[in-house]
Design an enzyme around this catalytic site. Structure first.
Site, PDB file in Angstrom:
ATOM      1  CE1 TYR A 187      56.369   2.367  -8.964  1.00 45.57           C
ATOM      2  CE2 TYR A 187      57.480   4.383  -9.647  1.00 45.57           C
ATOM      3  CZ  TYR A 187      57.206   3.038  -9.838  1.00 45.57           C
ATOM      4  OH  TYR A 187      57.772   2.380 -10.904  1.00 45.57           O
ATOM      5  CG  ASP A 189      61.991   7.518  -3.546  1.00 43.73           C
ATOM      6  OD1 ASP A 189      62.679   8.267  -4.275  1.00 43.73           O
ATOM      7  OD2 ASP A 189      61.330   6.553  -3.981  1.00 43.73           O
ATOM      8  CE  LYS A 234      60.042  10.340 -11.985  1.00 40.84           C
ATOM      9  NZ  LYS A 234      59.716   9.522 -10.825  1.00 40.84           N
TER      10      LYS A 234
HETATM   11  C1  LIG Z   1      59.919   8.000 -10.591  1.00 39.13           C
HETATM   12  C2  LIG Z   1      60.163   7.515  -9.196  1.00 39.13           C
HETATM   13  C3  LIG Z   1      60.908   6.365  -8.907  1.00 39.13           C
HETATM   14  C4  LIG Z   1      61.405   5.462 -10.001  1.00 39.13           C
HETATM   15  O1  LIG Z   1      62.328   6.079 -10.825  1.00 39.13           O
HETATM   16  P1  LIG Z   1      62.603   5.453 -12.275  1.00 39.13           P
HETATM   17  O2  LIG Z   1      63.648   6.349 -12.844  1.00 39.13           O
HETATM   18  O3  LIG Z   1      61.316   5.475 -12.994  1.00 39.13           O
HETATM   19  O4  LIG Z   1      63.101   4.066 -12.040  1.00 39.13           O
HETATM   20  C5  LIG Z   1      61.166   6.056  -7.604  1.00 39.13           C
HETATM   21  N1  LIG Z   1      60.715   6.826  -6.597  1.00 39.13           N
HETATM   22  C6  LIG Z   1      59.995   7.933  -6.823  1.00 39.13           C
HETATM   23  C7  LIG Z   1      59.550   8.766  -5.673  1.00 39.13           C
HETATM   24  C8  LIG Z   1      59.685   8.316  -8.127  1.00 39.13           C
HETATM   25  O5  LIG Z   1      58.934   9.380  -8.340  1.00 39.13           O
END
Ligand SMILES: *Cc1c(COP(=O)(O)O)cnc(C)c1O
Length: 433
Positions: A147, A242, A270
């Site tokens: 994701y 990511d 995060k």
């Molecule tokens: C949470 C997450 C996102 C999205 O971040 P948001 O702050 O919710 O927009 C993108 N990539 C990864 C791997 C994530 O865990």
């Protein structure tokens, strides 16, 4: 089974339904994949949260990962207050942005420069634009089960065939956007090779969660990540890690250091914001030189590097750098994982916890490893539904979906860990016994 009194939460939810689609501001919060209605959270302190009815829970959601120190840590609160006293936003550079960047860059050998944004989604969106701008190419490879936020062209799933163009996974995403994305299964080198043979000179980037933790915890073998690195080198493609979840979570330098693999661009989110909305993307000075105003890739933000948010991130990351911080988190996590796994093994339950560092995932399988999205049996999520309800009744809060992972924070003390182990085991017994 004893059920919670959720009168206040229910009333607030009823009200919220009038304001927000599904009564929420992010879909998973609606509790649609578990029994019951969302709990409205009133406050948090340490490893605990209280809902609107005064029910207390030990929290393993931790705001979906950002709260690695737990709720409301005094050092973060203090730093936020200090920044707050000077004003909330200026739309101009502040010393807080410098301080957070310095702390990160001084302790991260994988990036030279970074740019702050306001969410993980923004970080990913900008990183992909940067990769396209730097390479002059269009296509991006992503993996099923990873994701990357709600970026249009990454909200895609695999179509038919192995190396395939993506098919939009959300209404409102033009097919033409989705077609710029090639979706591959994780842990599949053949599909990867095939994709590069087919689209060779038009692949700007591979984007991957090096520790996929948004669709279960699909731990990859280092050799697969190494293979991604190699393919990118061979084809002039940029590798994007990511690390919105894994960054500052599996160690200060995230998955890049954990696997000792240097990607070309890294995204963060995060934890980086200490509970405030912050994201970032970073790369070598050369690659970051493509970003405006130095280069032609435009990316901006009215509230980017907001001083209050920077202050929160700074206070949190300073704590993460303390001696033994990550070892301690991992030890606590292993304690939960080992105890629960031993219990399930002894009882013969088809359940086990997978973990890395302070992330763990409840998997309904006896398989030794789950490495790809299609290795998860969706039918088994009915067990999670039941488990979730039992856990709540025992005062344990985990994310309301079986595809979500749990997080252990520095605030989870021995007593809470011991209680949680007991609660996990007795809840599992209620589901499987
Ligand atoms: C949470 C997450 C996102 C999205 O971040 P948001 O702050 O919710 O927009 C993108 N990539 C990864 C791997 C994530 O865990």
């Amino acid at each position: 089974m004893n059920t919670l009194n959720t009168k206040q939460s229910l009333a607030l939810y009823e009200e919220a339904l009038q304001y927000f689609p599904g009564g929420v501001n992010s879909p998973v919060r609606a509790f649609r994949s578990v029994h019951g209605k969302p709990l409205f959270i009133e406050r948090g302190e340490g490893c605990e949260i209280w809902d609107a009815d005064g029910n207390k829970f030990i929290d393993f959601c931790c705001s979906w990962g950002p709260l690695i120190l737990g709720h409301n840590p005094p050092t973060v609160k203090q730093k936020i207050q200090e920044a707050l006293d000077k004003g909330t936003s200026f739309g101009a550079p502040t010393r807080y942005g410098n301080a957070l960047a310095k702390l990160i860059l001084d302790n991260n050998q994988y990036i030279d420069k970074l740019r702050f944004v306001n969410s993980g989604t923004e970080a990913v969106m900008s990183a992909v634009r940067l990769a396209r701008g730097a390479t002059g190419r269009n296509k991006v490879i992503k993996f099923e089960g990873c994701y990357h936020g709600h970026v249009d062209h990454l909200l895609v799933k695999a179509g038919s065939g192995l190396a395939t163009f993506g098919v939009s996974d959300s209404a409102g995403v033009p097919a033409s956007f989705a077609q710029e994305t090639i979706v591959l299964p994780l842990n599949d080198r053949t599909a990867l090779t095939q994709a590069f043979e087919t689209y060779k000179d038009d692949i700007a980037a591979i984007i991957v969660e090096p520790i996929p933790a948004n669709n279960g915890l699909l731990l990859q073998e280092r050799s697969f990540l190494e293979c991604l690195r190699l393919k990118c080198h061979q084809n002039g493609t940029l590798l994007i890690f990511d690390e919105v979840i894994s960054g500052f979570r599996v160690g200060f330098e995230g998955a890049a250091a954990h696997y000792d693999i240097k990607p070309d661009i890294i995204t963060y989110g995060k934890i980086i914001g200490g509970g405030m909305p912050v994201g970032a993307y970073g790369a070598s000075a050369e690659i970051m030189g493509h970003i405006a105003p130095d280069g032609p890739v435009y990316q901006a933000g009215t509230l980017s590097a907001n001083p209050v948010a920077m202050a929160a991130g700074l206070a949190q990351l300073e704590r993460c750098l303390e001696e033994g911080f990550y070892e301690n988190l991992e030890a606590k996590t292993k304690q939960i994982v080992k105890s629960v796994n031993d219990f399930c093994l002894e009882k013969g339950y088809p359940v086990q916890l997978f973990s890395i560092a302070s992330i763990f995932w409840i998997a309904f399988t006896k398989e030794e490893a789950v490495r790809s999205a299609d290795a998860i049996d969706g039918d088994k999520m009915q067990y999670f539904k039941a488990l979730h309800q039992h856990l709540l009744a025992k005062g344990i809060y985990v994310g309301p979906s079986g595809y979500e992972v749990c997080f252990v924070s520095a605030a989870h003390h021995e007593e809470a860990i011991a209680y949680a182990i007991e609660a996990f085991c007795t809840s599992l017994e209620l589901v499987f016994g």
